[in-house]
Structures are given as structure tokens and as C-alpha cells.
Design a protein around this motif. Structure first.
Motif, PDB file in Angstrom:
ATOM      1  N   GLY A  38      13.161  19.964  -3.498  1.00 56.60           N
ATOM      2  CA  GLY A  38      13.464  20.512  -4.649  1.00 56.60           C
ATOM      3  C   GLY A  38      12.381  21.760  -4.760  1.00 56.60           C
ATOM      4  O   GLY A  38      12.312  22.285  -3.675  1.00 56.60           O
ATOM      5  N   PHE A  39      11.811  21.618  -5.885  1.00 54.53           N
ATOM      6  CA  PHE A  39      10.538  22.917  -6.085  1.00 54.53           C
ATOM      7  C   PHE A  39       9.237  22.190  -6.642  1.00 54.53           C
ATOM      8  O   PHE A  39       9.107  21.739  -7.852  1.00 54.53           O
ATOM      9  N   LEU A  40       8.620  21.637  -5.520  1.00 54.76           N
ATOM     10  CA  LEU A  40       7.304  20.794  -6.123  1.00 54.76           C
ATOM     11  C   LEU A  40       6.411  21.537  -7.350  1.00 54.76           C
ATOM     12  O   LEU A  40       6.315  20.812  -8.236  1.00 54.76           O
ATOM     13  N   ALA A  41       6.316  22.858  -7.420  1.00 56.06           N
ATOM     14  CA  ALA A  41       5.594  23.367  -8.453  1.00 56.06           C
ATOM     15  C   ALA A  41       6.130  23.336  -9.724  1.00 56.06           C
ATOM     16  O   ALA A  41       5.728  22.862 -10.906  1.00 56.06           O
ATOM     17  N   VAL A  42       7.436  23.308  -9.775  1.00 54.38           N
ATOM     18  CA  VAL A  42       8.241  23.213 -10.936  1.00 54.38           C
ATOM     19  C   VAL A  42       8.585  21.716 -11.289  1.00 54.38           C
ATOM     20  O   VAL A  42       8.309  21.036 -12.577  1.00 54.38           O
ATOM     21  N   ASP A  43       8.964  20.737 -10.246  1.00 59.77           N
ATOM     22  CA  ASP A  43       9.159  19.440 -10.397  1.00 59.77           C
ATOM     23  C   ASP A  43       7.916  18.602 -11.097  1.00 59.77           C
ATOM     24  O   ASP A  43       8.145  17.358 -11.657  1.00 59.77           O
ATOM     25  N   GLY A  44       6.729  19.182 -10.552  1.00 58.64           N
ATOM     26  CA  GLY A  44       5.545  18.370 -10.881  1.00 58.64           C
ATOM     27  C   GLY A  44       4.880  18.813 -12.188  1.00 58.64           C
ATOM     28  O   GLY A  44       4.005  18.082 -12.848  1.00 58.64           O
ATOM     29  N   SER A  45       5.258  19.887 -12.902  1.00 57.52           N
ATOM     30  CA  SER A  45       4.912  20.327 -14.128  1.00 57.52           C
ATOM     31  C   SER A  45       5.394  19.505 -15.293  1.00 57.52           C
ATOM     32  O   SER A  45       6.646  19.408 -15.258  1.00 57.52           O
ATOM     33  N   PRO A  46       4.579  19.149 -16.100  1.00 59.20           N
ATOM     34  CA  PRO A  46       5.044  18.471 -17.561  1.00 59.20           C
ATOM     35  C   PRO A  46       5.938  19.521 -18.201  1.00 59.20           C
ATOM     36  O   PRO A  46       6.480  19.123 -19.164  1.00 59.20           O
ATOM     37  N   LEU A  47       5.317  20.748 -18.074  1.00 59.48           N
ATOM     38  CA  LEU A  47       6.284  21.756 -18.847  1.00 59.48           C
ATOM     39  C   LEU A  47       7.452  22.185 -18.184  1.00 59.48           C
ATOM     40  O   LEU A  47       8.503  22.677 -19.048  1.00 59.48           O
ATOM     41  N   THR A  48       8.025  22.092 -16.999  1.00 58.01           N
ATOM     42  CA  THR A  48       9.202  22.633 -16.512  1.00 58.01           C
ATOM     43  C   THR A  48       9.981  21.526 -15.691  1.00 58.01           C
ATOM     44  O   THR A  48      11.033  21.881 -15.437  1.00 58.01           O
ATOM     45  N   SER A  49       9.185  20.285 -15.537  1.00 55.23           N
ATOM     46  CA  SER A  49      10.204  19.262 -14.826  1.00 55.23           C
ATOM     47  C   SER A  49      11.083  18.972 -15.581  1.00 55.23           C
ATOM     48  O   SER A  49      10.997  18.728 -16.920  1.00 55.23           O
ATOM     49  N   THR A  50      12.414  18.427 -15.088  1.00 56.03           N
ATOM     50  CA  THR A  50      13.428  17.924 -15.607  1.00 56.03           C
ATOM     51  C   THR A  50      13.692  16.504 -15.215  1.00 56.03           C
ATOM     52  O   THR A  50      14.655  15.845 -15.819  1.00 56.03           O
ATOM     53  N   VAL A  51      12.788  15.625 -14.521  1.00 57.71           N
ATOM     54  CA  VAL A  51      12.864  14.598 -14.114  1.00 57.71           C
ATOM     55  C   VAL A  51      12.125  13.604 -15.182  1.00 57.71           C
ATOM     56  O   VAL A  51      11.049  14.401 -15.779  1.00 57.71           O
ATOM     57  N   PRO A  52      12.331  12.493 -15.389  1.00 59.69           N
ATOM     58  CA  PRO A  52      11.569  11.479 -16.244  1.00 59.69           C
ATOM     59  C   PRO A  52      10.122  11.549 -15.907  1.00 59.69           C
ATOM     60  O   PRO A  52       9.761  11.706 -14.752  1.00 59.69           O
ATOM     61  N   ASP A  53       9.371  11.529 -16.936  1.00 60.27           N
ATOM     62  CA  ASP A  53       7.974  11.351 -16.849  1.00 60.27           C
ATOM     63  C   ASP A  53       7.453  10.502 -15.930  1.00 60.27           C
ATOM     64  O   ASP A  53       6.222  10.982 -15.060  1.00 60.27           O
ATOM     65  N   ALA A  54       7.812   9.256 -15.736  1.00 60.44           N
ATOM     66  CA  ALA A  54       7.122   8.308 -14.851  1.00 60.44           C
ATOM     67  C   ALA A  54       7.636   8.833 -13.502  1.00 60.44           C
ATOM     68  O   ALA A  54       6.730   8.678 -12.472  1.00 60.44           O
ATOM     69  N   GLU A  55       8.632   9.349 -12.977  1.00 57.86           N
ATOM     70  CA  GLU A  55       9.242   9.738 -11.722  1.00 57.86           C
ATOM     71  C   GLU A  55       8.242  11.023 -11.617  1.00 57.86           C
ATOM     72  O   GLU A  55       7.812  11.194 -10.119  1.00 57.86           O
ATOM     73  N   ARG A  56       7.889  12.074 -12.309  1.00 62.75           N
ATOM     74  CA  ARG A  56       7.329  13.097 -12.044  1.00 62.75           C
ATOM     75  C   ARG A  56       5.601  12.614 -11.866  1.00 62.75           C
ATOM     76  O   ARG A  56       5.226  13.422 -10.862  1.00 62.75           O
ATOM     77  N   ARG A  57       5.253  11.753 -12.601  1.00 66.33           N
ATOM     78  CA  ARG A  57       3.913  11.393 -12.022  1.00 66.33           C
ATOM     79  C   ARG A  57       3.836  10.487 -10.650  1.00 66.33           C
ATOM     80  O   ARG A  57       3.045  10.788 -10.158  1.00 66.33           O
ATOM     81  N   ALA A  58       4.815   9.883 -10.428  1.00 66.83           N
ATOM     82  CA  ALA A  58       5.036   9.280  -9.114  1.00 66.83           C
ATOM     83  C   ALA A  58       5.104  10.178  -8.013  1.00 66.83           C
ATOM     84  O   ALA A  58       4.556  10.252  -7.066  1.00 66.83           O
ATOM     85  N   LEU A  59       5.829  11.650  -8.088  1.00 62.93           N
ATOM     86  CA  LEU A  59       5.727  12.612  -7.505  1.00 62.93           C
ATOM     87  C   LEU A  59       4.474  13.096  -7.230  1.00 62.93           C
ATOM     88  O   LEU A  59       4.232  13.590  -6.071  1.00 62.93           O
ATOM     89  N   LEU A  60       3.738  13.482  -8.138  1.00 55.40           N
ATOM     90  CA  LEU A  60       2.393  13.910  -7.969  1.00 55.40           C
ATOM     91  C   LEU A  60       1.583  12.874  -7.134  1.00 55.40           C
ATOM     92  O   LEU A  60       0.582  13.561  -6.441  1.00 55.40           O
TER      93      LEU A  60
END
Length: 118
Positions: A38-60
């Protein structure tokens, strides 16, 4: 070195920090793993990520662990552009020193607590 990398998809289910550490613990020099597509900078940001918060935090957590291992000289981090805003993020295992300093247990023991932004 293999110059062709084809057929990558995101891990199903997404790669966890535990899975990443298990890979690292058994990886031989040159072994590689895709830890995100994907695009790590976008997918990891709480402002731009479209994935659920739990998945975003796991990605980080996975990304921070990969960065820590790279800073410790244990993996190379590589990204390959597949298309617009579409990257494959790879960790490639490096040769390890023969001392216990490079073992998974010592790396995890010396690890700083991981902080994941809200």
C-alpha cells in the motif's frame, strides 16, 4: 540476487508484529518478507488511513519493529513501487554476527518500548 519480484499481495490476514518477529527469528540471510503493501505513510496515519484503527495500529507496530531491526543492522528495508500510491515494503534478512548479540531473544530484550501514535 533475484531481480524479479512478482505476484505480491497484502498478507491475509495482515502481518502482525508476532508473525514478523517469528519470520525474523528463523530467517536466513537473503530471506525476505513483505510486511506491507500500500502506501505506508498514508495507511499508518490516523488522518488518512482507510483501514480500521486496530489494523492501522498493528501495521505501525510491524513497521516500527522493521525499522528497529534495520537500525540495528539486522535487516535491509526495501520498497518497490507497483503503481500510483502502491508500494511493496520488504524486509530482507542480513547475515548475523555469530555472537549472542544478534539473537532474536537479545534483540527483543534490548528493544525499547514501541510507541504507536493514536
Amino acid at each position: 540476487m533475484d531481480s524479479t519480484i512478482t505476484g505480491f499481495r497484502s498478507a491475509e490476514p495482515p502481518l502482525t508484529e508476532t508473525m514478523f518477529c517469528a519470520w525474523f527469528g528463523s530467517a536466513m540471510p537473503g530471506d525476505r518478507i513483505v510486511y506491507h503493501r500500500g502506501f505506508l505513510a498514508v495507511d499508518g496515519s490516523p488522518l488518512t488511513s482507510t483501514v480500521p484503527d486496530a489494523e492501522r495500529r498493528a501495521l505501525l507496530r510491524v513497521a516500527e519493529r522493521a525499522l528497529q531491526l534495520a537500525q540495528d543492522g539486522l535487516v535491509h528495508l526495501v520498497q518497490r513501487r507497483m503503481g500510483e500510491s502502491d508500494f511493496i515494503y520488504l524486509a530482507i534478512a542480513r547475515p548475523r554476527a555469530r555472537s549472542r548479540a544478534g539473537t532474536l531473544a537479545s534483540v527483543l530484550a534490548a528493544a525499547k518500548p514501541m510507541s504507536v501514535a493514536a
